[in-house]
Structure formats: structure tokens, C-alpha cells
Design a protein around this motif. Sequence first.
Motif, PDB file in Angstrom:
ATOM      1  N   LYS A 123       0.829  -1.208   0.000  1.00  5.15           N
ATOM      2  CA  LYS A 123       0.000   0.000   0.000  1.00  5.15           C
ATOM      3  C   LYS A 123       0.860   1.255   0.000  1.00  5.15           C
ATOM      4  O   LYS A 123       0.510   2.271  -0.622  1.00  5.15           O
ATOM      5  N   LEU A 124       1.987   1.188   0.686  1.00  8.90           N
ATOM      6  CA  LEU A 124       2.908   2.321   0.699  1.00  8.90           C
ATOM      7  C   LEU A 124       3.452   2.578  -0.701  1.00  8.90           C
ATOM      8  O   LEU A 124       3.499   3.721  -1.163  1.00  8.90           O
ATOM      9  N   ARG A 125       3.835   1.511  -1.386  1.00  9.10           N
ATOM     10  CA  ARG A 125       4.363   1.651  -2.743  1.00  9.10           C
ATOM     11  C   ARG A 125       3.292   2.215  -3.690  1.00  9.10           C
ATOM     12  O   ARG A 125       3.579   3.074  -4.533  1.00  9.10           O
ATOM     13  N   GLU A 126       2.055   1.724  -3.563  1.00  2.96           N
ATOM     14  CA  GLU A 126       0.960   2.233  -4.396  1.00  2.96           C
ATOM     15  C   GLU A 126       0.724   3.731  -4.137  1.00  2.96           C
ATOM     16  O   GLU A 126       0.457   4.499  -5.069  1.00  2.96           O
ATOM     17  N   THR A 127       0.835   4.122  -2.874  1.00  3.62           N
ATOM     18  CA  THR A 127       0.641   5.531  -2.530  1.00  3.62           C
ATOM     19  C   THR A 127       1.733   6.402  -3.137  1.00  3.62           C
ATOM     20  O   THR A 127       1.460   7.480  -3.702  1.00  3.62           O
ATOM     21  N   LEU A 128       2.978   5.940  -3.032  1.00  2.00           N
ATOM     22  CA  LEU A 128       4.091   6.702  -3.609  1.00  2.00           C
ATOM     23  C   LEU A 128       3.962   6.772  -5.131  1.00  2.00           C
ATOM     24  O   LEU A 128       4.267   7.803  -5.747  1.00  2.00           O
TER      25      LEU A 128
END
Length: 288
Positions: A123-128
Motif C-alpha cells: 500500500k505504501l508503494r501504491e501511494t508513492l
Amino acid sequence: MDFEEAADALYAAPAADFIATRNELAKQLKADGDQLGSTRLKAMRKPTVAAWVTNLIARKLPDELDDLLALGDEFREATADLDGDRLRELTPRRHQLLDKLAKEAAQVASDEGQKVSADVGQKLRETLDAALVDPAAGDAVREGRLSSALRHVGFGVVDEAGEPTNVTPLTDERRQAARDRRKAQQAEADEETAAARKKREAADRKEEEREAAEKAKAKKAFEDAVAAAQEAESTVEDLDTQLDNAREALAEAQELVRRLGGELDDARRAARDAQKESREARKRYNRL
């Protein structure tokens, strides 16, 4: 402290302390006369773990985040120019930079005591990636006040190789149908958001009531302990007084025993002397 400072402080706080921090800052704004700011702050949602880590990046890794957003500008320019070669060149950099920042974010989060699971990492990668793709998302990430992770559907319309692809124009009927679907989806999302907000507010109230009950219980236990300690201290003082009185009485009794013992000895000696004198007087009498 104004609303902006309070909001920054709120989302910079540990996730576990979010509700308590929000309540304290809202009270402070209200006390300072900013009722609107207090109400706005109370409406702010507690961040998910992925959102909290993203907010942490905005504060701890601002330069690395700026590099990511700058790469997004290059992507948008290449997409607008239909520059397939440039898109193919930028795509590996996109993945490399996302990998690097996600890894650094996990380390920074670990330093703050927050473990990043595989799901949170995704989810962090998708947000970035959403921040890289969408300027508005980039601004939101840079602001550091996310309450939820973000996603996107891609940079424009490109194929897997990054080449621009043709899009079938929509007829007026299809365009209107698409608009209707979006409106219906938005209405459904708004309804879900309202329900989620009510659920969150109910959970917050329940948490506040639980904390208040625990504080009241702890206060009662403290007051009972203080009262018990005071009573015990009073009892000790009374016993000390009784013991001193008893010791004094004992000393007086011992002195009386010593004095009476001496008088008894004197009386016994006097009695023996009197008996002796009586016997001698009897003898003298008998000789007459």
C-alpha cells in the motif's frame, strides 16, 4: 497555535496516540478561541499504518520524495508529447526510485518502532506511485496529512511497453452513461464515507468513554489507597502513644515495686529486732 500547526502536530504524532493527541489539540484550539479550527481538527481521521508511514516520509525524507515527484513531472511531459522512447527510458527509473524510497521508508518506520508488513509495504508503494502519477496526490503526500493509502490507474493511456495507444472515442450516449455511472459510484462512495465516519465517531466516543472510565477507576483506587494510608498512619500514631503511656506506667510500677521492696525489707528487719527485744525482755522478767 493555529489550525495548520495543530494539524501538522497531529499527523506527526505516533499513530497509537492519535485520538488522545487530537482531543488535546482540539481543546487547545477551542481554548484559544478557534472553535472552527477545533471542529475541523476533530473531524480529521486517524491514519492507517500505510498512511502514517507515508506521512513519516514527508517529514523524514523530503528530498527523496521531491525526487520522486520531479520524476512524475518528466513522465507527464513525455506522455503529453507521446514520446514512447522517453517513457521507456523513464519506466525503469520509476521502479528503481519507488523500490529505493519504499526500502528507506521501511527503515525510517522501524526506527520509530513501526514494523512494515508486506501488505503495508504494498500500500505504501501504491501511494508513492500515485504521488508520482498525479500532482494532486503528490501535493497530498508532501503535505504529510494522509489518513488513508492512495492508488492510481496509470499514466494516461499507454501500453505495457510505454507506447501511446489509441482510445476509441466515446459517443454522446456512452459518455453520458459513463457520467451517470460515476455519479452513482460517487453517491455510493459518499454514503459509505458517511457511514464510516459515523462508525469512526462512535468508536472514538466509545474509546473516550473507556479511557474516562479507566481514569475514574484509577482515581478512585488512588483515593482509597490514600485514605487507607492515612488511616493506617493514624492507627500507628495511636499505638505509639499507647506504647509510650504503657512504658511510662511500667517505669512507675517498677519504681513502686523497688520502693515497696525496700520498705518491706526495712519492716522485716524492724520486726526481727522487735521480736529479739521482746524475747530478751521476757527473760529479764522471768529472772525477777
